[in-house]
Design a protein around this motif. Sequence first.
Motif, mmCIF file in Angstrom:
data_model
loop_
_atom_site.group_PDB
_atom_site.id
_atom_site.type_symbol
_atom_site.label_atom_id
_atom_site.label_comp_id
_atom_site.label_asym_id
_atom_site.label_seq_id
_atom_site.Cartn_x
_atom_site.Cartn_y
_atom_site.Cartn_z
ATOM 1 N N ASN A 235 -0.880 -7.439 -1.136
ATOM 2 C CA ASN A 235 -1.369 -8.405 -0.151
ATOM 3 C C ASN A 235 -0.473 -9.640 -0.104
ATOM 4 O O ASN A 235 -0.201 -10.186 0.974
ATOM 5 C CB ASN A 235 -2.806 -8.811 -0.475
ATOM 6 C CG ASN A 235 -3.790 -7.684 -0.266
ATOM 7 O OD1 ASN A 235 -3.535 -6.772 0.522
ATOM 8 N ND2 ASN A 235 -4.924 -7.722 -0.975
ATOM 9 N N ALA A 236 -0.033 -10.078 -1.282
ATOM 10 C CA ALA A 236 0.822 -11.272 -1.332
ATOM 11 C C ALA A 236 2.143 -11.039 -0.625
ATOM 12 O O ALA A 236 2.723 -11.969 -0.040
ATOM 13 C CB ALA A 236 1.062 -11.685 -2.782
ATOM 14 N N ALA A 237 2.636 -9.798 -0.700
ATOM 15 C CA ALA A 237 3.947 -9.486 -0.109
ATOM 16 C C ALA A 237 3.824 -8.723 1.199
ATOM 17 O O ALA A 237 4.807 -8.144 1.675
ATOM 18 C CB ALA A 237 4.773 -8.668 -1.097
ATOM 19 N N SER A 238 2.630 -8.748 1.808
ATOM 20 C CA SER A 238 2.375 -7.875 2.961
ATOM 21 C C SER A 238 3.295 -8.133 4.142
ATOM 22 O O SER A 238 3.716 -7.198 4.828
ATOM 23 C CB SER A 238 0.918 -8.024 3.405
ATOM 24 O OG SER A 238 0.649 -9.382 3.757
ATOM 25 N N ASP A 239 3.630 -9.394 4.399
ATOM 26 C CA ASP A 239 4.460 -9.665 5.587
ATOM 27 C C ASP A 239 5.819 -10.272 5.233
ATOM 28 O O ASP A 239 6.474 -10.866 6.087
ATOM 29 C CB ASP A 239 3.709 -10.578 6.556
ATOM 30 C CG ASP A 239 3.482 -11.966 5.984
ATOM 31 O OD1 ASP A 239 3.224 -12.883 6.774
ATOM 32 O OD2 ASP A 239 3.545 -12.120 4.750
ATOM 33 N N ILE A 240 6.238 -10.135 3.955
ATOM 34 C CA ILE A 240 7.550 -10.664 3.585
ATOM 35 C C ILE A 240 8.656 -9.992 4.395
ATOM 36 O O ILE A 240 9.586 -10.653 4.882
ATOM 37 C CB ILE A 240 7.800 -10.488 2.076
ATOM 38 C CG1 ILE A 240 6.959 -11.487 1.282
ATOM 39 C CG2 ILE A 240 9.272 -10.694 1.733
ATOM 40 C CD1 ILE A 240 7.113 -11.368 -0.219
ATOM 41 N N SER A 241 8.560 -8.681 4.563
ATOM 42 C CA SER A 241 9.609 -7.952 5.288
ATOM 43 C C SER A 241 9.765 -8.481 6.716
ATOM 44 O O SER A 241 10.882 -8.692 7.192
ATOM 45 C CB SER A 241 9.295 -6.455 5.316
ATOM 46 O OG SER A 241 9.275 -5.918 4.010
#
Length: 281
Positions: A235-241
């Motif tokens: 969840n923390a890295a869900s939209d990093i990309s």
Amino acid sequence: MENEPKQRKEGLGRRLATSLLLLGLLALALSGTVDSRGFDYTERSFKRALVTFGVARGLNAVISVAQGTEVGIQPAGVGINFAPGEVLDPVNDLVERFSLVMLASATALGLQRLALEIFATPVFSVLLGGLLLPTLWLLWRRGPGDLWRARLLRLSLIILLLRFAVPVIALAGEGLYEVYLDQRYSESSERMGEATEAIRGLNQQAESDAGDTSLLGRLGLSELDVGAQIERYENAASDISEQVINLIVVFLVQTVLLPLLLLWAAYRLIRRLWNAPLPVT
């Protein structure tokens, strides 16, 4: 014979217009106005690139910590060490490549800043004036040597074009950023910062759990706990990309695509000037 006065008048008008253009560009170069604005915009872009590079390296660091933090589970009484942060491995690969893109963008902006500094030096301005003033004198001088006068005039126009190419690229890049890219950059940078802090918090929690000396801590975490921790990392890295791609687009457009487009336009204009008939008669 009847057209000779008309042709002479047209030639005089072309020479006058060319002379005013050369003098105006020389005065603009000596004033340093365009150079100052271009340098300010380049410095601003350079600092943005460095800040974004720092954000990328910081995110890479917290993900690396997450990947190295192990927790223990005991399914069926068998102890197993597991790193929930390994789920971030694909994101970490993308962030590492993103940091290389930002390093390349910062380097390109640093070279652009260096070129602006060189073109703004008094030595370069004196050399430019030393070329343009004889060109103007030959432009109005009557007699043989039209071919050499035309070549010198073309060379002067091309050098002036190159002289203003870097400031124009800087002004165009910052204008494009302010109109189309500013909001995208601000939102993506903010969300990447939030993701970095979220993963750092999860790392601290995982390290605290790993250092728990209570009986429950020594027995290890349950599979359910590990699954929940993995989900929190996801969840923390869900939209990093998505935010990384947005920032890559911002800096590639400003530091690669737009400069290449303007340099191509300058090349086409140089070819046109070199082949165009010029007012030397």
